[in-house]
Write a protein that holds these residues in place. Structure first.
Motif, mmCIF file in Angstrom:
data_model
loop_
_atom_site.group_PDB
_atom_site.id
_atom_site.type_symbol
_atom_site.label_atom_id
_atom_site.label_comp_id
_atom_site.label_asym_id
_atom_site.label_seq_id
_atom_site.Cartn_x
_atom_site.Cartn_y
_atom_site.Cartn_z
ATOM 1 N N GLY A 170 12.931 -40.774 43.203
ATOM 2 C CA GLY A 170 12.193 -41.380 42.104
ATOM 3 C C GLY A 170 12.946 -41.502 40.800
ATOM 4 O O GLY A 170 12.541 -42.270 39.925
ATOM 5 N N ASN A 171 14.058 -40.746 40.643
ATOM 6 C CA ASN A 171 14.735 -40.779 39.339
ATOM 7 C C ASN A 171 16.235 -41.015 39.404
ATOM 8 O O ASN A 171 16.864 -41.254 38.374
ATOM 9 C CB ASN A 171 14.458 -39.485 38.558
ATOM 10 C CG ASN A 171 14.965 -38.239 39.262
ATOM 11 O OD1 ASN A 171 15.945 -38.262 39.991
ATOM 12 N ND2 ASN A 171 14.294 -37.109 39.014
ATOM 13 N N ALA A 175 20.656 -48.545 45.748
ATOM 14 C CA ALA A 175 20.014 -49.756 45.232
ATOM 15 C C ALA A 175 20.458 -50.032 43.801
ATOM 16 O O ALA A 175 20.166 -51.087 43.239
ATOM 17 C CB ALA A 175 18.496 -49.607 45.281
ATOM 18 N N GLN A 176 21.194 -49.058 43.242
ATOM 19 C CA GLN A 176 21.611 -49.143 41.835
ATOM 20 C C GLN A 176 23.106 -49.415 41.773
ATOM 21 O O GLN A 176 23.919 -48.589 42.183
ATOM 22 C CB GLN A 176 21.307 -47.822 41.125
ATOM 23 C CG GLN A 176 21.727 -47.775 39.675
ATOM 24 C CD GLN A 176 20.877 -48.691 38.824
ATOM 25 O OE1 GLN A 176 19.668 -48.663 38.903
ATOM 26 N NE2 GLN A 176 21.524 -49.518 38.030
ATOM 27 N N LEU A 177 23.503 -50.592 41.280
ATOM 28 C CA LEU A 177 24.904 -50.849 41.002
ATOM 29 C C LEU A 177 25.238 -50.250 39.644
ATOM 30 O O LEU A 177 24.592 -50.559 38.647
ATOM 31 C CB LEU A 177 25.197 -52.353 40.982
ATOM 32 C CG LEU A 177 25.451 -53.030 42.341
ATOM 33 C CD1 LEU A 177 25.621 -54.524 42.140
ATOM 34 C CD2 LEU A 177 26.675 -52.459 43.010
ATOM 35 N N VAL A 178 26.246 -49.387 39.612
ATOM 36 C CA VAL A 178 26.550 -48.664 38.376
ATOM 37 C C VAL A 178 27.526 -49.460 37.527
ATOM 38 O O VAL A 178 28.604 -49.828 37.970
ATOM 39 C CB VAL A 178 27.138 -47.272 38.705
ATOM 40 C CG1 VAL A 178 27.492 -46.532 37.431
ATOM 41 C CG2 VAL A 178 26.133 -46.460 39.514
ATOM 42 N N GLN A 179 27.135 -49.727 36.280
ATOM 43 C CA GLN A 179 28.008 -50.367 35.309
ATOM 44 C C GLN A 179 28.838 -49.280 34.627
ATOM 45 O O GLN A 179 28.282 -48.306 34.127
ATOM 46 C CB GLN A 179 27.194 -51.110 34.259
ATOM 47 C CG GLN A 179 26.291 -52.202 34.821
ATOM 48 C CD GLN A 179 27.060 -53.458 35.159
ATOM 49 O OE1 GLN A 179 28.219 -53.583 34.812
ATOM 50 N NE2 GLN A 179 26.407 -54.374 35.846
ATOM 51 N N PRO A 230 30.878 -53.583 38.559
ATOM 52 C CA PRO A 230 29.900 -52.588 39.002
ATOM 53 C C PRO A 230 30.242 -52.083 40.395
ATOM 54 O O PRO A 230 30.830 -52.797 41.202
ATOM 55 C CB PRO A 230 28.582 -53.371 39.000
ATOM 56 C CG PRO A 230 28.814 -54.541 38.114
ATOM 57 C CD PRO A 230 30.262 -54.877 38.251
ATOM 58 N N ARG A 231 29.879 -50.846 40.686
ATOM 59 C CA ARG A 231 30.176 -50.287 41.996
ATOM 60 C C ARG A 231 29.020 -49.416 42.476
ATOM 61 O O ARG A 231 28.233 -48.911 41.691
ATOM 62 C CB ARG A 231 31.460 -49.460 41.948
ATOM 63 C CG ARG A 231 31.530 -48.450 40.816
ATOM 64 C CD ARG A 231 32.872 -47.783 40.802
ATOM 65 N NE ARG A 231 33.116 -47.083 39.544
ATOM 66 C CZ ARG A 231 34.217 -46.403 39.286
ATOM 67 N NH1 ARG A 231 35.164 -46.316 40.185
ATOM 68 N NH2 ARG A 231 34.378 -45.806 38.120
ATOM 69 N N LEU A 232 28.952 -49.257 43.785
ATOM 70 C CA LEU A 232 27.939 -48.394 44.357
ATOM 71 C C LEU A 232 28.265 -46.937 44.032
ATOM 72 O O LEU A 232 29.430 -46.542 44.035
ATOM 73 C CB LEU A 232 27.887 -48.579 45.879
ATOM 74 C CG LEU A 232 27.242 -49.866 46.395
ATOM 75 C CD1 LEU A 232 27.451 -49.973 47.897
ATOM 76 C CD2 LEU A 232 25.767 -49.894 46.054
ATOM 77 N N PRO A 233 27.259 -46.139 43.749
ATOM 78 C CA PRO A 233 27.512 -44.728 43.452
ATOM 79 C C PRO A 233 27.931 -43.958 44.694
ATOM 80 O O PRO A 233 27.599 -44.331 45.823
ATOM 81 C CB PRO A 233 26.154 -44.241 42.940
ATOM 82 C CG PRO A 233 25.161 -45.152 43.575
ATOM 83 C CD PRO A 233 25.828 -46.488 43.663
ATOM 84 N N LEU A 240 21.523 -42.698 36.959
ATOM 85 C CA LEU A 240 22.817 -43.361 37.105
ATOM 86 C C LEU A 240 22.951 -44.530 36.138
ATOM 87 O O LEU A 240 23.994 -44.719 35.505
ATOM 88 C CB LEU A 240 22.996 -43.835 38.551
ATOM 89 C CG LEU A 240 23.226 -42.732 39.582
ATOM 90 C CD1 LEU A 240 23.100 -43.289 40.994
ATOM 91 C CD2 LEU A 240 24.583 -42.071 39.400
ATOM 92 N N GLU A 241 21.902 -45.324 36.006
ATOM 93 C CA GLU A 241 21.943 -46.480 35.108
ATOM 94 C C GLU A 241 22.106 -46.043 33.652
ATOM 95 O O GLU A 241 22.911 -46.620 32.909
ATOM 96 C CB GLU A 241 20.679 -47.312 35.261
ATOM 97 C CG GLU A 241 20.652 -48.537 34.358
ATOM 98 C CD GLU A 241 19.390 -49.352 34.519
ATOM 99 O OE1 GLU A 241 19.396 -50.524 34.125
ATOM 100 O OE2 GLU A 241 18.392 -48.817 35.034
ATOM 101 N N ARG A 242 21.375 -45.035 33.246
ATOM 102 C CA ARG A 242 21.375 -44.639 31.839
ATOM 103 C C ARG A 242 22.610 -43.852 31.423
ATOM 104 O O ARG A 242 22.960 -43.816 30.241
ATOM 105 C CB ARG A 242 20.114 -43.831 31.533
ATOM 106 C CG ARG A 242 18.838 -44.664 31.612
ATOM 107 C CD ARG A 242 17.598 -43.803 31.562
ATOM 108 N NE ARG A 242 17.451 -43.129 30.279
ATOM 109 C CZ ARG A 242 16.523 -42.197 30.021
ATOM 110 N NH1 ARG A 242 15.668 -41.853 30.990
ATOM 111 N NH2 ARG A 242 16.444 -41.643 28.840
#
Length: 270
Positions: free
Chosen positions: A201-202, A264-268, A17-20, A207-209
């Motif tokens: 908010g989104n 805050a979102q690590l991207v898979q 995983p990596r930061l966006p 990014l996750e989806r």
């Protein structure tokens, strides 16, 4: 055995995983400075965001190069409206790309379509050749194509580095299924940068989806002009008269909060 170890290590790197990476679309030098102060990784420099962004002047680009501490890409779009250009418009785009390359910007942002809604492969290849060694992003002209899967393959064959897309819908949330599929189709051949109504908010959810690891937004805010005198009888453009005394600026606080939410979102990887 050594080859197997190397292969396993490479797979681990690819799936980690990596930061966006976050790009902010800005109008002019003031917008660029606000974006970089708020922590953007990169900016897209434009004029006239009301028209979706057109090519800024050479003076604006020179001033941006003097003051920027982050890389920025420059949109090459001679006018608002569609992406079906006359030969004279296309030649102007080529000259703009060459000038920007010689100035030393990080990259250019382009988009040309055929009358039937396909990527104009011949012109796109010519613009990519003129731009190199700069990075080349194909903008949301992609969202106006008739077949996004075909468009992905065309962009790969043209040597484009990145595509900006909202999934052929008004917002990324509406286009989420197409975005996810586009990321899978592109694989490691083409970076997919998601956009379209992204905010604090989104952005993490998108990014996750989608599995994308680059995102783009503008965070514009309208402020009153500093003009004390208003002439109510004449306007300089095609907008409402009150627009003559309003400014669209990059909202530094909104950029900062959106970036914080994204990071805050690590991207898979998809």
């Amino acid at each position: 055995m050594r080859l197997r170890v190397l292969s396993e290590a490479r797979c681990a790197i690819m799936t980690k995983p990596r930061l966006p990476r976050i790009e902010v679309c800005v109008e002019g030098v003031d917008g660029l400075l606000a974006a970089q102060k708020a922590g953007a990784d990169r900016a897209e420099l434009c004029a006239s965001l009301l028209e979706g962004g057109i090519t800024p002047s050479i003076g604006v680009v020179r001033e941006a190069l003097k003051l920027s501490t982050i890389p920025f890409n420059v949109i090459v779009r001679p006018r608002g409206g569609d992406f079906l250009y006359s030969e004279h418009e296309f030649q102007a785009m080529l000259r703009d790309v060459e000038a920007l390359r010689d100035l030393g910007v990080a990259g250019v942002v382009i988009g040309c379509l055929t009358f039937d809604g396909r990527v104009d492969v011949e012109r796109t290849r010519a613009l990519v050749r003129a731009a190199k060694p700069l990075t080349v992003t194909f903008h949301r002209a992609f969202d106006m194509t008739r077949d996004y899967a075909e468009a992905v393959e065309d962009l790969v064959h043209c040597g484009v580095d990145r595509v900006l897309t909202s999934g052929q819908r008004r917002t990324a949330l509406e286009g989420i299924d197409i975005l996810r599929h586009t990321v899978k189709l592109a694989g490691d051949r083409l970076t997919v940068m998601v956009c379209g109504g992204l905010n604090a908010g989104n952005i993490g959810d998108v990014l996750e989806r989608t599995g994308a690891y680059e995102a783009h937004f503008s965070a514009g805010n309208t402020l009153p002009s500093g003009m004390a005198f208003h002439n109510p009888h004449v306007g300089m453009g095609g907008t409402a008269l009150e627009r003559e005394y309003e400014l669209t600026v990059t909202d530094e606080a909104a950029v900062r909060s959106t970036i914080a939410a994204a990071r805050a979102q690590l991207v898979q990887p998809a």
